[in-house]
Scaffold this motif. Structure first.
Motif, mmCIF file in Angstrom:
data_model
loop_
_atom_site.group_PDB
_atom_site.id
_atom_site.type_symbol
_atom_site.label_atom_id
_atom_site.label_comp_id
_atom_site.label_asym_id
_atom_site.label_seq_id
_atom_site.Cartn_x
_atom_site.Cartn_y
_atom_site.Cartn_z
ATOM 1 N N LYS A 9 -7.259 16.707 6.543
ATOM 2 C CA LYS A 9 -7.040 15.565 7.442
ATOM 3 C C LYS A 9 -6.269 14.498 6.662
ATOM 4 C CE LYS A 9 -10.377 12.672 8.337
ATOM 5 N NZ LYS A 9 -11.697 12.204 8.755
ATOM 6 N N LEU A 10 -5.038 14.282 7.039
ATOM 7 C CA LEU A 10 -4.197 13.296 6.343
ATOM 8 C C LEU A 10 -4.017 12.064 7.221
ATOM 9 C CD1 LEU A 10 -1.476 15.740 4.927
ATOM 10 C CD2 LEU A 10 -3.492 14.834 3.749
ATOM 11 N N VAL A 11 -3.495 10.997 6.633
ATOM 12 C CA VAL A 11 -3.221 9.766 7.385
ATOM 13 C C VAL A 11 -1.927 9.977 8.180
ATOM 14 C CG1 VAL A 11 -2.690 7.299 7.210
ATOM 15 C CG2 VAL A 11 -4.234 8.359 5.538
ATOM 16 N N ALA A 12 -2.009 9.829 9.497
ATOM 17 C CA ALA A 12 -0.775 9.924 10.295
ATOM 18 C C ALA A 12 0.030 8.649 10.013
ATOM 19 C CB ALA A 12 -1.116 10.016 11.769
ATOM 20 N N PRO A 13 1.336 8.772 9.800
ATOM 21 C CA PRO A 13 2.124 7.557 9.499
ATOM 22 C C PRO A 13 2.016 6.487 10.581
ATOM 23 C CG PRO A 13 3.381 9.529 8.979
ATOM 24 C CD PRO A 13 2.128 9.998 9.668
ATOM 25 N N ASP A 14 1.636 6.884 11.810
ATOM 26 C CA ASP A 14 1.459 5.863 12.859
ATOM 27 C C ASP A 14 -0.031 5.593 13.136
ATOM 28 O OD1 ASP A 14 0.775 8.245 13.984
ATOM 29 O OD2 ASP A 14 1.957 7.985 15.815
ATOM 30 N N HIS A 15 -0.870 5.871 12.151
ATOM 31 C CA HIS A 15 -2.311 5.620 12.296
ATOM 32 C C HIS A 15 -2.529 4.131 12.616
ATOM 33 C CE1 HIS A 15 -6.501 4.998 11.028
ATOM 34 N NE2 HIS A 15 -6.660 6.304 11.227
ATOM 35 N N PRO A 16 -3.506 3.814 13.493
ATOM 36 C CA PRO A 16 -3.733 2.413 13.866
ATOM 37 C C PRO A 16 -3.920 1.465 12.681
ATOM 38 C CG PRO A 16 -5.107 3.869 15.179
ATOM 39 C CD PRO A 16 -4.364 4.735 14.222
ATOM 40 N N ILE A 38 0.871 -1.186 0.000
ATOM 41 C CA ILE A 38 0.000 0.000 0.000
ATOM 42 C C ILE A 38 0.903 1.229 0.000
ATOM 43 C CG2 ILE A 38 -1.745 1.314 1.280
ATOM 44 C CD1 ILE A 38 -2.666 -1.292 2.604
ATOM 45 N N LEU A 39 0.734 2.077 -1.012
ATOM 46 C CA LEU A 39 1.578 3.274 -1.096
ATOM 47 C C LEU A 39 0.703 4.514 -0.974
ATOM 48 C CD1 LEU A 39 3.869 2.074 -4.049
ATOM 49 C CD2 LEU A 39 4.248 1.826 -1.575
ATOM 50 N N ILE A 40 1.011 5.341 0.023
ATOM 51 C CA ILE A 40 0.193 6.536 0.274
ATOM 52 C C ILE A 40 1.103 7.772 0.336
ATOM 53 C CG2 ILE A 40 -1.634 5.245 1.461
ATOM 54 C CD1 ILE A 40 -0.520 6.180 4.142
ATOM 55 N N PRO A 41 0.541 8.946 0.054
ATOM 56 C CA PRO A 41 1.390 10.143 0.005
ATOM 57 C C PRO A 41 2.037 10.476 1.347
ATOM 58 C CG PRO A 41 -0.907 10.657 -0.602
ATOM 59 C CD PRO A 41 -0.844 9.197 -0.344
ATOM 60 N N GLU A 42 1.370 10.095 2.430
ATOM 61 C CA GLU A 42 1.888 10.456 3.747
ATOM 62 C C GLU A 42 3.123 9.645 4.124
ATOM 63 O OE1 GLU A 42 -1.194 9.638 2.984
ATOM 64 O OE2 GLU A 42 -2.650 11.058 3.819
ATOM 65 N N ILE A 43 3.347 8.506 3.414
ATOM 66 C CA ILE A 43 4.533 7.679 3.680
ATOM 67 C C ILE A 43 5.280 7.518 2.352
ATOM 68 C CG2 ILE A 43 5.369 5.439 4.532
ATOM 69 C CD1 ILE A 43 2.780 5.099 6.100
ATOM 70 N N PRO A 44 6.197 8.433 2.037
ATOM 71 C CA PRO A 44 6.922 8.312 0.760
ATOM 72 C C PRO A 44 7.636 6.965 0.687
ATOM 73 C CG PRO A 44 7.331 10.451 1.770
ATOM 74 C CD PRO A 44 6.615 9.620 2.802
#
Ligand code: F6P
Length: 363
Positions: free
Chosen positions: A339-346, A205-211
């Protein structure tokens, strides 16, 4: 006290718009005995003095619209320069347009306007509120990137579509021993990719919040192949990008739109990881069609709550979901922020525990 209320939809469409319009109309008429007016194409119907730019919404007009995608009122997501100007990335409503809307509200004794839209619409609505327009916001977007609510309506339906796509891609990926890449929408937020990726059992899974780093993606694929599963599903959010890189845009009719990272990734995976890869851009399928049951309920609750705000004279707020309650939040607290996905989101942690690669570290 006035017995007239107005409603409009603006920005990109999302499943559930009609459910809000229906809920607003039914509650206003059946609970309060008011008249309801639908403004067509955002606020253009009023501000550009369009013939038939405003229509009275009756119970008959909103009958049967609950399950339909799109919006019976039409919408716009291009800023007409006659009404709006861009200043430092922010859209500003022209002074004359604010005055025109206020005049229309007064002349027609409108006690409140329900604005259904995403961050752009909330930004515009807040400026109108500050100019004196009695307005309440209802948060819509498949991207789920609005603050002030746990969830926007439209998001759940988009995840369903993306999950179904992953289920379908799985069988073709497995048969041909390929890497199938699904590029999903979401603007700068990875919510759709994250939720659909978990629901659809994606391997990366690749998301902008985690390059991401291509080596880490290759390593995850090698790992999978070595364990004997010779296919993989990758979900990539449209704004995902490598460490130190930028999201990919393309131009359509003079406007810059996100898109193309899936195809880029397929080529790189083929060239650098050595696996045959194909990319699918899910695109507007995520926005069209019937809302999910969850979105129908949420949109309905929002519509009813927005009419409640108008009834009690609470304006300059958006209605939002907090836990299992509908609450209101001042527009001032949410406009201009995402509201973005925090890289440590549950859910990211859940994914990592499952062995899903986010492309940033070895699995
Ligand atoms: O904000 C909703 C959204 O679908 C985004 O996910 C996407 O980036 C964008 O709108 C696409 O906009 P358009 O329909 O104008 O191409």
């Amino acid at each position: 006290m006035s017995t007239r209320i107005a409603v409009f939809t603006a920005g990109g469409d999302a499943p559930g718009l009609n459910a809000v319009i229906r809920a607003v109309t039914r509650t206003a008429i059946l609970k309060h005995g008011w008249e309801v007016y639908g403004i067509r194409d955002g606020l253009d119907g009023v501000l550009l003095d369009r013939p038939n730019g405003v229509e009275q919404l009756t119970l008959e007009r909103v009958t049967d619209i609950l399950p339909y995608g799109g919006t019976i009122l039409g919408t716009v997501n291009k800023m007409d320069p006659r009404l709006y100007v861009r200043e430092g990335g922010r859209v500003i409503v022209q002074e004359w347009a604010k005055k025109r809307l206020l005049e229309w509200v007064e002349q027609n004794s409108i006690r409140g306007i329900v604005a259904i839209g995403g961050d752009g619409t909330m930004n515009i609505s807040y400026q109108l509120f500050e100019a004196g327009v009695p307005i309440v916001g209802v948060p819509k977007t498949i991207d789920n990137d609005l603050l002030g609510t746990d969830q926007t309506f439209g998001f759940d339906s988009a995840i369903d579509v993306a999950t179904d796509a992953l289920d379908r891609l799985r069988t073709t990926a497995k048969s041909l021993k390929r890497v199938m890449i699904l590029e999903v929408m979401g603007r700068n937020a990875g919510w759709i990719a994250l939720h659909a990726g978990i629901a659809g059992g994606a391997h990366v899974i690749l998301i902008p919040e985690i390059p991401f780093r291509l080596e880490a993606v290759c390593q995850a694929l090698h790992h999978r192949w070595k364990r004997g599963s010779q296919y993989a599903l990758v979900v990539v959010a449209e704004a995902a990008h490598p460490v130190g890189g930028e999201p990919i845009y393309h131009e359509i009719g003079g406007t810059r739109r996100l898109g193309g990272v899936g195809e880029w990734l397929a080529r790189r995976i083929h060239a650098e990881c050595g696996y045959e890869a194909r990319a699918l851009v899910l695109g507007h399928l995520q926005r069209g069609g019937s809302p999910s049951a969850f979105d129908r309920i949420l949109a309905t609750q929002y519509g009813v709550a927005a009419v409640g705000c108008v009834a009690e004279g609470t304006f300059g707020v958006i209605v939002g979901l907090r836990g299992d309650r509908i609450q209101t939040v001042p527009m001032a607290d949410v406009v201009g922020r995402q509201k973005l996905v925090a890289p440590d989101h549950p859910l990211v942690k859940t994914g990592r525990d499952l062995g899903i690669s986010f492309g940033d570290e070895p699995v």
